[in-house]
Design an enzyme around this catalytic site. Structure first.
Site, PDB file in Angstrom:
ATOM      1  N   HIS B  60       0.832  -1.205   0.000  1.00 18.10           N
ATOM      2  CA  HIS B  60       0.000   0.000   0.000  1.00 18.10           C
ATOM      3  C   HIS B  60       0.870   1.259   0.000  1.00 18.10           C
ATOM      4  CE1 HIS B  60      -4.118   1.591   1.506  1.00 18.10           C
ATOM      5  NE2 HIS B  60      -3.451   2.567   0.912  1.00 18.10           N
ATOM      6  N   HIS B  62       1.522   5.105  -1.946  1.00 18.34           N
ATOM      7  CA  HIS B  62       1.055   6.145  -2.881  1.00 18.34           C
ATOM      8  C   HIS B  62       2.281   6.849  -3.448  1.00 18.34           C
ATOM      9  CE1 HIS B  62      -3.207   5.821  -1.741  1.00 18.34           C
ATOM     10  NE2 HIS B  62      -2.744   5.570  -0.527  1.00 18.34           N
ATOM     11  N   LEU B  63       2.434   6.769  -4.745  1.00 21.40           N
ATOM     12  CA  LEU B  63       3.625   7.371  -5.379  1.00 21.40           C
ATOM     13  C   LEU B  63       3.328   8.692  -6.074  1.00 21.40           C
ATOM     14  CD1 LEU B  63       5.466   4.196  -6.724  1.00 21.40           C
ATOM     15  CD2 LEU B  63       5.977   5.554  -4.693  1.00 21.40           C
ATOM     16  N   ARG B  64       2.084   9.046  -6.240  1.00 19.55           N
ATOM     17  CA  ARG B  64       1.650  10.369  -6.740  1.00 19.55           C
ATOM     18  C   ARG B  64       1.984  10.647  -8.200  1.00 19.55           C
ATOM     19  NH1 ARG B  64      -1.773  10.282  -2.898  1.00 19.55           N
ATOM     20  NH2 ARG B  64      -1.052  10.898  -0.841  1.00 19.55           N
ATOM     21  N   ASN B  94      -4.889   5.785  -7.086  1.00 23.66           N
ATOM     22  CA  ASN B  94      -5.534   7.114  -7.045  1.00 23.66           C
ATOM     23  C   ASN B  94      -4.574   8.229  -7.446  1.00 23.66           C
ATOM     24  OD1 ASN B  94      -4.038   6.835  -4.706  1.00 23.66           O
ATOM     25  ND2 ASN B  94      -5.463   8.004  -3.433  1.00 23.66           N
ATOM     26  N   ASP B 154      -8.636   2.623  -3.417  1.00 18.25           N
ATOM     27  CA  ASP B 154      -8.189   3.190  -2.137  1.00 18.25           C
ATOM     28  C   ASP B 154      -8.250   4.718  -2.128  1.00 18.25           C
ATOM     29  OD1 ASP B 154      -6.984   2.949   0.510  1.00 18.25           O
ATOM     30  OD2 ASP B 154      -5.383   4.099  -0.430  1.00 18.25           O
ATOM     31  N   HIS B 181     -10.896  -0.222   0.676  1.00 16.18           N
ATOM     32  CA  HIS B 181     -10.839   0.884   1.649  1.00 16.18           C
ATOM     33  C   HIS B 181     -12.217   0.909   2.313  1.00 16.18           C
ATOM     34  CE1 HIS B 181      -9.840   5.232   2.774  1.00 16.18           C
ATOM     35  NE2 HIS B 181     -11.093   5.085   3.141  1.00 16.18           N
ATOM     36  N   ASP B 308       0.742   2.482   3.743  1.00 16.63           N
ATOM     37  CA  ASP B 308      -0.130   3.586   3.323  1.00 16.63           C
ATOM     38  C   ASP B 308       0.681   4.880   3.215  1.00 16.63           C
ATOM     39  OD1 ASP B 308      -2.306   4.988   2.457  1.00 16.63           O
ATOM     40  OD2 ASP B 308      -3.459   4.827   4.310  1.00 16.63           O
ATOM     41  N   HIS B 312       2.616  14.221   0.779  1.00 17.87           N
ATOM     42  CA  HIS B 312       1.881  15.426   0.399  1.00 17.87           C
ATOM     43  C   HIS B 312       2.815  16.625   0.393  1.00 17.87           C
ATOM     44  CE1 HIS B 312      -2.132  13.807   0.262  1.00 17.87           C
ATOM     45  NE2 HIS B 312      -1.952  13.216   1.423  1.00 17.87           N
TER      46      HIS B 312
END
Lengths: 316, 449
Positions: B60, B62-64, B94, B154, B181, B308, B312
């Site tokens: 899980h 998030h690599l953006r 996402n 997610d 999720h 997760d 940001h």
């Protein structure tokens, strides 16, 4: 007093007594022909209101002006925040203009506290989301103190049973009031249907020393003061009660309940009121209603708060 | 392509027996409890007192990229992962645009290969645009070069029961799994951002009740039973979810679950100061939930630890709490948190850490059985040399500025965590040595497919 006023919890009972004593002096200014004190001459106060407000913003603006501060109003609509700027960037820009205090209203809980960590100016929380509204609680307690006092002398709230009724979940006034009133020694009971009680209120009330009830009619006969809270229809997306009629029957200060209350028990409401929903017109306009006194007390209390936060030694 | 051989000398395998481990051409060539002679051209890594684990696998991340390359790129996220001991990560869907087509999945996959630091396996969206309405091209993503096996919306819950049922049925065709999720949207409203309880009541923050997670987990395990398919519970956060998982597993329902490091250690009390660093979805929960999650991880009810990792940009966190972005960093600190919470307390040994951070995640993601490209494999001769070398005696004060991530939303800043990753090897090539990234160029080898 601390540098900022973010929560009623920032104030000790002694702080509150000091603020009330000063407010009483400020109250006299309102009776003068020239309503002006030089205390904050040369100071700049920004009223930064990201959320609509008429009475609170006006009250702070008048308070600042009567203390001779330069007061500037900035509203959220059309501000850089509405164009996507971060809150931090927005307030840093404003604070860089050399302001001494920022009076802030924001739709998000905690916003004033966050801002106080980013800027040097004093921050006064003028209502943050569903969190707190400390000057409203101060003015409520001050208005009650005046009511229970004699002449110009303020009365004590020690042992007085104050009943707060209504939409507790969405009420910042309630959160500040339970802190303020219990700190001043009042016995507080909050009344609402279970759906409008904030989460975890059972443990919160036992640790904070206030009582809860779902039954207004059981509580009302023992009240020394009643504070009706606005049903915040704009936040009511979840069906918190079946109909307005049912709410009024269960929790409204109706004409029948006004009779139970008797003519000596003061009635407060922070406004704006939903007449006919949480408060009957007869109750709002009754002789024992303190609602308009709350408004005038608000200016005095806010003058007192600004004075104590901003006036340096020798400026009084 | 040939690799410089590496001899890891004197490491403790999963915290047990000590051995020399020779890595040649991407696999473990020799493993001996007696001294293994290093080839003349080998790099020797002295590992006295260090623990050798199979390379960590994150279910899980998030690599953006694409869309928010200012917060993280596949390359910077990969670097953060390697520093955290990971050799493979699953990149959540996402992004902007959403990974809901074969082309989008292949793009993320190829960016990972180009970076060449960890294997980046894209997660495909369950529904088009994460809207929860129509199934995304699950089969095409599965059959693409990316070989997608895990599907998730997610950030959003697949709330419609019929859509979830269809997704579970559909992925059976290619051995996929739906990672949910779990957040029933009518119970946890659009602005929910704080565990619903006394603190949310006091702070005036919109509550996110634990039951909003539990009802979806309960529903989904019943759908998994009905369809005979596999469901995976992303970031389990409540004691109630643990109860449902325990019950479902006792019935033989094919459900797996992950817990994040932050839900294993941090509690909702941290929100008292409205610091958006601690705003995460699902929210931090009370101590009793944290305790239940620890127990569940130790006894296998929860299968895996997943980060997760949610980078940001600073300005996305500098809003009022309810308006700030959800999420916190996790790749570089996950092992330290697990070591602090689970190992140091004696609840788990290093073999258990290997299970929950490598073996089980790789199995759930379908990365365990792909020959010499596999992850989460035993530390044994002939197995792929995807490995992590950990100093179990280290004590690290986390500094948010000491990071390979582009973002700094690090909830562990200033905290002391146990253990430290000393080296990471991807197919025998060190990506991290002495705790620092090894500069490696782009490579075209290393495909998972």
């Amino acid at each position: 007093m601390k540098k900022h006023l973010l929560s009623s919890d920032d104030l000790t009972a002694d702080d509150m007594a000091t603020l009330f004593a000063t407010a009483a002096e400020m109250h006299d200014v309102q009776r003068r022909e020239v309503k002006k004190l030089p205390a904050l001459r040369g100071r700049t106060i920004i009223n930064l209101f990201f959320e609509d407000s008429t009475r609170t913003r006006s009250s702070f603006e008048i308070a600042g002006k009567w203390l001779s501060a330069d007061t500037i109003n900035i509203t959220g609509k059309g501000s850089s925040a509405s164009k996507g700027e971060s809150l931090r960037d927005t307030v840093l820009t404003i604070a860089s203009m050399g302001v001494d205090a920022v009076v802030m209203r924001h739709g998000a809980s905690g916003a004033a506290q966050q801002v106080s960590q980013w800027i040097d100016a004093a921050v006064v929380n003028a209502g943050d989301g569903t969190h707190e509204h400390p000057t409203q609680a101060l003015l409520d307690a001050y208005a009650l103190s005046r009511h229970f006092g004699e002449g110009d002398r303020l009365g004590s709230l020690e042992g007085r049973h104050v009943v707060l009724v209504g939409d507790l979940t969405h009420s910042r006034v309630f959160r500040s009031n339970v802190i303020t009133l219990t700190r001043l020694g009042a016995r507080v009971t909050v009344v609402a249907p279970p759906t409008l009680m904030p989460a975890g209120i059972a443990s919160w009330s036992s640790s904070a020393g206030f009582a809860t009830s779902y039954d207004l009619d059981e509580v009302l006969p023992t009240a020394d003061a009643v504070m009706m809270l606005r049903v915040q229809k704009e936040r009511m997306s979840g069906g918190f009660f079946p109909t307005s009629r049912e709410y009024t029957v269960g929790y409204g200060l109706t004409r029948d309940r006004l009779r139970v209350l008797g003519p000596e028990v003061p009635i407060c409401h922070p406004g704006p009121m939903n007449r006919g929903l949480e408060i009957a017109a007869d109750a709002a306009d009754a002789a024992q209603s303190l609602i308009l006194e709350q408004v005038s007390a608000g200016v005095a209390v806010r003058m007192s708060v600004l004075y104590h936060l901003l006036a340096g030694e020798g400026t009084a | 392509m040939t690799h410089q051989p590496v001899l890891v000398r004197g490491a403790s395998l999963l915290g047990e027996q000590t051995a020399d481990v020779l890595l040649v051409d991407g696999v473990i060539a020799e493993l001996g409890t007696a001294r293994v002679d290093a080839p003349s051209d080998a790099r020797v890594v002295e590992a006295d007192g260090l623990v050798l684990l199979p390379g960590l696998v994150d279910l899980h991340t998030h690599l953006r990229e694409p869309g928010r390359e200012d917060a993280e790129t596949v390359r910077t996220g990969s670097a953060a992962a390697a520093r955290g001991g990971y050799t493979a990560v699953l990149a959540m869907a996402n992004t902007s645009p959403v990974t809901d087509t074969a082309e989008a999945a292949e793009r993320v996959h190829s960016l990972g290969r180009a970076a060449g630091i960890v294997d980046v396996q894209p997660v495909g969206a369950v529904t088009k645009g994460l809207r929860g309405e129509e199934l995304a091209e699950l089969g095409l993503m599965a059959r693409s070069r990316a070989g997608v096996r895990v599907f998730s919306d997610d950030g959003k819950c697949v709330a419609d029961a019929r859509v979830m049922r269809r997704a579970l049925e559909y992925v059976k065709a290619f051995g996929g799994v739906v990672s949910q999720h779990a957040q029933e949207p009518t119970l946890a409203g659009a602005t929910a951002c704080c565990h619903e309880g006394e603190l949310s009541g006091r702070l005036g923050l919109p509550g996110w009740p634990g039951v909003a997670e539990e009802v979806i987990v309960a529903r989904d395990v019943m759908l998994a039973r009905h369809t005979g398919s596999r469901v995976h519970v992303a970031h389990a956060s409540t004691a109630g979810t643990v109860e449902v998982l325990r019950w479902a597993k006792s019935l033989g329902i094919q459900v797996t679950a992950e817990v994040t490091p932050h839900h294993l250690l941090l509690t909702t009390d941290l929100l008292g100061g409205y610091d958006p660093t601690f705003k995460v979805n699902p929210p931090l929960r009370p101590a009793e939930d944290v305790e239940a999650l620890r127990d569940a991880l130790a006894d296998g009810t929860i299968d895996a630890v997943a980060t997760d990792h949610a980078p940001h940009a600073r300005h996305d966190k500098e809003h009022a709490f309810v308006d700030a972005a959800f999420g916190m960093l996790g790749l570089e600190t996950a092992l330290g948190v697990v070591a602090t919470v689970m190992v140091e307390s004696g609840r788990m040994g290093w073999g258990d850490v290997a299970r929950v951070m490598s073996t089980r995640p790789a199995e759930i993601a379908g990365l365990a059985g792909r020959g010499d490209q596999g992850h989460g494999r035993p530390v044994a001769v002939g197995e792929p040399a995807n490995l992590t070398l950990v100093d179990p005696a280290a004590s690290v004060v986390v500094d948010r500025d000491d990071s390979a991530s582009l973002s700094r939303n690090n909830p562990w800043h200033g905290r002391t965590l146990s253990a430290a990753v000393r080296a990471t090897f991807l197919r025998g090539t060190p990506t991290v040595l002495d705790g620092q990234l090894v500069e490696i160029g782009a490579t075209t080898e290393g495909s998972l497919t």
